[in-house]
Write an enzyme that holds these catalytic residues in place. Structure first.
Site, PDB file in Angstrom:
ATOM      1  N   ASP A  45      13.729  47.267  18.301  1.00  0.00           N
ATOM      2  CA  ASP A  45      12.954  48.004  17.887  1.00  0.00           C
ATOM      3  C   ASP A  45      12.223  48.336  16.877  1.00  0.00           C
ATOM      4  OD1 ASP A  45      15.436  48.324  15.980  1.00  0.00           O
ATOM      5  OD2 ASP A  45      16.151  50.254  16.526  1.00  0.00           O
ATOM      6  N   SER A  46      12.173  47.138  16.716  1.00  0.00           N
ATOM      7  CA  SER A  46      11.353  47.104  14.823  1.00  0.00           C
ATOM      8  C   SER A  46       9.779  47.467  15.916  1.00  0.00           C
ATOM      9  CB  SER A  46      11.196  45.700  14.702  1.00  0.00           C
ATOM     10  OG  SER A  46      11.170  44.452  15.948  1.00  0.00           O
ATOM     11  N   GLU A 184      21.326  40.198   9.271  1.00  0.00           N
ATOM     12  CA  GLU A 184      20.066  40.735   8.959  1.00  0.00           C
ATOM     13  C   GLU A 184      20.343  40.496   7.258  1.00  0.00           C
ATOM     14  OE1 GLU A 184      17.409  43.637  10.465  1.00  0.00           O
ATOM     15  OE2 GLU A 184      15.582  43.825   8.608  1.00  0.00           O
TER      16      GLU A 184
HETATM   17  O1  KIV Z   1      14.183  45.001  15.950  1.00  0.00           O
HETATM   18  C1  KIV Z   1      13.881  44.081  15.575  1.00  0.00           C
HETATM   19  O2  KIV Z   1      13.390  43.263  15.421  1.00  0.00           O
HETATM   20  C2  KIV Z   1      15.635  43.486  14.613  1.00  0.00           C
HETATM   21  C3  KIV Z   1      15.223  42.298  14.355  1.00  0.00           C
HETATM   22  C4  KIV Z   1      14.600  41.980  13.266  1.00  0.00           C
HETATM   23  C5  KIV Z   1      16.032  41.665  14.146  1.00  0.00           C
HETATM   24  O3  KIV Z   1      16.303  44.252  15.331  1.00  0.00           O
END
Ligand code: KIV
Length: 281
Positions: A45-46, A184
Site C-alpha cells: 500500500d506504499s 519494519e
Molecule cells: O507497503 C509496502 O510497500 C510495505 C513494505 C514497505 C513492506 O508494506
C-alpha cells in the site's frame, strides 16, 4: 524457475538462503521483478504514496489497490504474490477482513495478503483469514497505516515498552497462523532474537539481517523524490534519468529535431494524389 510456494519459502529459511521480496504496482514493475528472479512480489500500500501521490498509505482504497494488484498479477509468473490490504478494509470485523482478503484472491489472483499490526483484534483478523484458506503475511514494527498511533514514522523496539510489545505481537501473529512476518524499522538485535525464537520466515525492511529483505521498488530504483529512509539503498536513479529523457524529448520537439525522417511513414504517390483530390488542391 519453479513457482515459489509457501513450503519453498520455509525451505529457504531452513537452508539459510535469503528470501528476496520487492514491491511492484504495475505490469512493467512486475515484469522487472520477475526477470530479476525475486522470490516474492508485494503489491504494497506504499502505492498510495509512490504511485498515487497521496501523503500517506491511509487514503488508498481496496478498489484502487485491486487495479494495481491485477496488473502485477498479469506480469508475475513464478514469484509469490502478496497484496497489502489497505487501512479501513479489515478494521471493522473479522467478516470484513475475510471479505477483503477474498477479493484480493478472487479478483487479483493474490497468493497471500499482508496485514499490519499484532494487537488482539488484528490477531483475530489473521485467524479468520487463515481459517478462510487465505495465507497471511503479518507486518509488525513500524506499521505505516497506524503511524499516528505509534507517534509518527519512527523505529520500533528501541525502548523496553516497544520491544516487549513487538516480541508479544510477533509470537501472536505466528500463533494466529501467519506464515511469514515482515518487520519494519526495528533494531537488528531484536530481529536476531525474533529469528531465534520464531519458526516462520522473517522479512526485514530496516531491520538488519533477517530471513529475507524487502524494499519499495521506487526507493531502490531512485524514482521516489526527496530524502530516502535510512534503510533504503539506491541502485539506480530512474527518477532523474526519466526527467532528463523527457527534457531531451521536449527540447527535440521544440527544435524540430524530433520526429526525424526515420520516425515517419511514407505515403505512396497514389495515396498522396488521392488526398490532394479530396482536399481540392
Ligand atoms: O507497503 C509496502 O510497500 C510495505 C513494505 C514497505 C513492506 O508494506
Amino acid at each position: 524457475m519453479p513457482q515459489v510456494t509457501i513450503p519453498a519459502l520455509a525451505q529457504k529459511r531452513a537452508a539459510g538462503e535469503p528470501i528476496v521480496m520487492v514491491t511492484a504496482y504495475d505490469f512493467p514493475g512486475a515484469r522487472a521483478a520477475e526477470r530479476a528472479g525475486v522470490d516474492m512480489v508485494l503489491v504494497g500500500d506504499s502505492a498510495a504514496q509512490v504511485v498515487l501521490g497521496y501523503g500517506s498509505t491511509v487514503p488508498v482504497t481496496t478498489d484502487e489497490m485491486l487495479v494495481l494488484a491485477r496488473a502485477v498479477r498479469r506480469g508475475t509468473e513464478t514469484a509469490f504474490l502478496v497484496c497489502d490490504v489497505p487501512f479501513g478494509s479489515t478494521e471493522v470485523s473479522d467478516a470484513q477482513a475475510v471479505d477483503t482478503a477474498v477479493r484480493f484472491v478472487k479478483e487479483a489472483g493474490a497468493d497471500a495478503v499482508k496485514l499490519e499490526g499484532g494487537s488482539e483484534p488484528r490477531l483475530s483478523r489473521i485467524r479468520a483469514i487463515v481459517a478462510a484458506g487465505i495465507p497471511v503475511v503479518a507486518h509488525l514494527g513500524l506499521t505505516p497505516q497506524t503511524a499516528t498511533a505509534l507517534g509518527g514514522l519512527r523505529a520500533q523496539g528501541r525502548t523496553e515498552a516497544t520491544a516487549t510489545r513487538l516480541v508479544r505481537e510477533a509470537r501472536g501473529v505466528q500463533e494466529a497462523g501467519a506464515f511469514c512476518l515482515v518487520i519494519e524499522a526495528v533494531p537488528a538485535e531484536i530481529t536476531a532474537l525474533l529469528r531465534e525464537h520464531l519458526s516462520i520466515p522473517i522479512i526485514g525492511i530496516g531491520a538488519g539481517d533477517a530471513d529475507g529483505q524487502v524494499l519499495v521498488a521506487h526507493d531502490l530504483l531512485g524514482i521516489t523524490e526527496g530524502r530516502a529512509a535510512k534503510f533504503v539503498k539506491r541502485y539506480a536513479s530512474i527518477g532523474d534519468d526519466s526527467a532528463a529523457a523527457i527534457e531531451a524529448y521536449a527540447a527535440d520537439v521544440r527544435s524540430g529535431a524530433f520526429p526525424a525522417p526515420e520516425h515517419r511513414y511514407a505515403a505512396t504517390d497514389e495515396a498522396l494524389a488521392a488526398a490532394r483530390v479530396e482536399l481540392g488542391v
